[in-house]
Design an enzyme around this catalytic site. Structure first.
Site, mmCIF file in Angstrom:
data_model
loop_
_atom_site.group_PDB
_atom_site.id
_atom_site.type_symbol
_atom_site.label_atom_id
_atom_site.label_comp_id
_atom_site.label_asym_id
_atom_site.label_seq_id
_atom_site.Cartn_x
_atom_site.Cartn_y
_atom_site.Cartn_z
ATOM 1 N N LYS A 18 0.823 -1.206 0.000
ATOM 2 C CA LYS A 18 0.000 0.000 0.000
ATOM 3 C C LYS A 18 0.869 1.274 0.000
ATOM 4 O O LYS A 18 2.071 1.218 0.233
ATOM 5 C CB LYS A 18 -0.949 -0.015 1.204
ATOM 6 C CG LYS A 18 -1.921 -1.205 1.194
ATOM 7 C CD LYS A 18 -2.778 -1.262 -0.070
ATOM 8 C CE LYS A 18 -4.066 -2.041 0.079
ATOM 9 N NZ LYS A 18 -3.958 -3.482 -0.250
HETATM 10 C C1 LIG Z 1 -5.304 -4.307 0.503
HETATM 11 C C2 LIG Z 1 -6.761 -4.190 0.545
HETATM 12 C C3 LIG Z 1 -7.535 -4.683 1.609
HETATM 13 C C4 LIG Z 1 -7.014 -5.552 2.699
HETATM 14 O O1 LIG Z 1 -5.876 -5.223 3.292
HETATM 15 P P1 LIG Z 1 -4.929 -6.278 4.041
HETATM 16 O O2 LIG Z 1 -4.170 -5.343 4.929
HETATM 17 O O3 LIG Z 1 -4.056 -6.910 3.017
HETATM 18 O O4 LIG Z 1 -5.759 -7.223 4.788
HETATM 19 C C5 LIG Z 1 -8.893 -4.444 1.612
HETATM 20 N N1 LIG Z 1 -9.488 -3.792 0.606
HETATM 21 C C6 LIG Z 1 -8.792 -3.327 -0.447
HETATM 22 C C7 LIG Z 1 -9.520 -2.591 -1.512
HETATM 23 C C8 LIG Z 1 -7.421 -3.530 -0.518
HETATM 24 O O5 LIG Z 1 -6.751 -3.106 -1.587
#
Ligand SMILES: *Cc1c(COP(=O)(O)O)cnc(C)c1O
Length: 397
Positions: A186
């Site tokens: 992210k």
């Molecule tokens: C990355 C992501 C998540 C979940 O995040 P994690 O930390 O990997 O559990 C949820 N929704 C979206 C749209 C994402 O891109």
């Protein structure tokens, strides 16, 4: 998008602080910590950055969604409306609570289509979960009108849009609850982590207790704390929070690099008349973590996607053919391949997936390419990439 590309001294310093006193847990051990409370500090930073009264760190973005829904009292048999185009985490987080994910079409914003949302509302609907996909957003005014009209919770999965804004407000702060992920890929990362943000004190208190076994966090003796209601463990560790604390201070820097790289690529592609871009709702500013564009047909998009891969243009996703982000390939959900028995309400509630027509979503996702914007590219690399992309697209049109 990935903040890990630019790890540096700040991240090292924050992590070293934690290792030097050895307290890897975010709660307790007050005497040993030498004043280091990385999770608490990061929560303060999140409140400032996203302009909200409360932030609760948790172990992942998926946990953030489950915790947010639980904090608002959503559970068994409740319907949560969410888009066909998202990451699997969105429906996982809903199903974990015994609630029912109701998938509805997206529009040319690549996020929830307000008309489709309105059509999906039933007496069982409790929440609209908008997923701010690939750095941009839905028409939030339209969704707020619908949520008010039907008295529904509006919750934002802003995991992919950290730093984007709508009419001057940070995404995540517009719904009653907002969720972020700080997983490794992210815009800012903790390695693993997530957060729930809200202006609602009760939701915050619920999230705080629920994510730590129901602990009420009063006093200084964890063992003596009481448990006003049942909880789980979705805690973040102090080490992960330390990485995030360094990264959030660098968010403005990351966003400006993304914007620069995104703009160069977009300018180049805009010269091709057949290329169109996703709609960003009026008043919206993307976080520029992805450049999303449409080509005229599925066939052309498939070919361009193949040529991009073959000719070294990495990080451009054709989500139509991807296992993780679009309903088309979610056989495990449609066939309910669960390791353990699923509540009957959920089984019944998901039957619509056998027959529903998502051709409106297909229309957009089949022709979309979503290109990750990297922070580590040099200007020359971006220019070369832009030229190559244009050349490939033109050769296939
Ligand atoms: C990355 C992501 C998540 C979940 O995040 P994690 O930390 O990997 O559990 C949820 N929704 C979206 C749209 C994402 O891109």
């Amino acid at each position: 998008m990935p903040g890990f590309e630019l790890f540096g001294n700040l991240e090292k310093k924050e992590v070293t602080d934690v290792l030097e006193n050895g307290v890897l847990m975010r709660y307790g051990f007050d005497g040993m910590r030498n004043g280091h409370w990385k999770a608490k500090e990061l929560e303060k930073e999140l409140q400032n950055t996203f302009q909200v009264n409360h932030a609760q760190l948790v172990s992942s973005g998926t946990a953030a969604i489950s915790v947010a829904l639980a904090a608002a009292g959503i559970g068994a048999g409740d319907e949560v409306i969410l888009p066909t185009f998202t990451f699997v985490a969105s429906f996982e987080a809903v199903m974990m609570l015994g609630a029912i994910p109701v998938l509805v079409d997206i529009d040319d914003t690549l996020t929830l289509c307000p008309k489709a949302v309105e059509k999906a509302v039933t007496p069982k609907t409790k929440a609209i979960m908008v997923v701010q996909m690939c750095g941009s957003m839905a028409n939030m005014d339209a969704l707020q009108i619908i949520s008010k009209k039907h008295d529904l919770l509006l919750i934002e999965d802003a995991c992919q849009a950290i730093g984007a804004t709508y009419k001057g407000k940070p995404l995540g702060s517009i719904g009653q609850l907002g969720c972020f992920s700080f997983d490794f890929v992210k815009t800012i990362t903790c390695g693993e982590g997530g957060a729930v943000i809200t202006n609602n004190k009760q939701y915050y208190t619920n999230a705080d207790h629920y994510s730590d076994h129901g602990h009420d966090h009063t006093g200084t003796d964890r063992g003596a704390e009481s448990h006003p209601f049942l909880g789980y463990n979705f805690r973040i560790s102090e080490l992960h929070a330390a990485v995030g604390l360094a990264q959030i201070k660098r968010l403005p820097e990351f966003l400006s690099i993304q914007k620069k790289n995104y703009s160069m690529l977009r300018e180049a592609l805009a010269q091709i008349p057949e290329v169109t871009f996703r709609t960003v709702p009026e008043g919206g500013i993307e976080n520029f973590s992805f450049l999303n564009f449409f080509l005229p047909s599925l066939e052309i998009t498939t070919k361009v996607s193949e040529q991009f891969s073959q000719q070294g243009i990495d990080g451009c996703f054709h989500y139509y053919n991807n296992n993780w982000h679009y309903v088309r390939k979610w056989a495990h959900l449609k066939e309910l391949k669960s390791l353990f028995p699923v509540p009957n309400e959920v089984k019944e509630g998901l039957k619509y997936l056998q027959t529903n027509d998502f051709s409106q979503s297909d229309h957009y996702v089949s022709r979309n390419l979503s290109c990750l914007i990297k922070l580590s590219w040099t200007e020359e690399q971006v220019q070369a990439r832009a030229l190559k992309m244009v050349e490939i697209i033109k050769s296939i049109l």
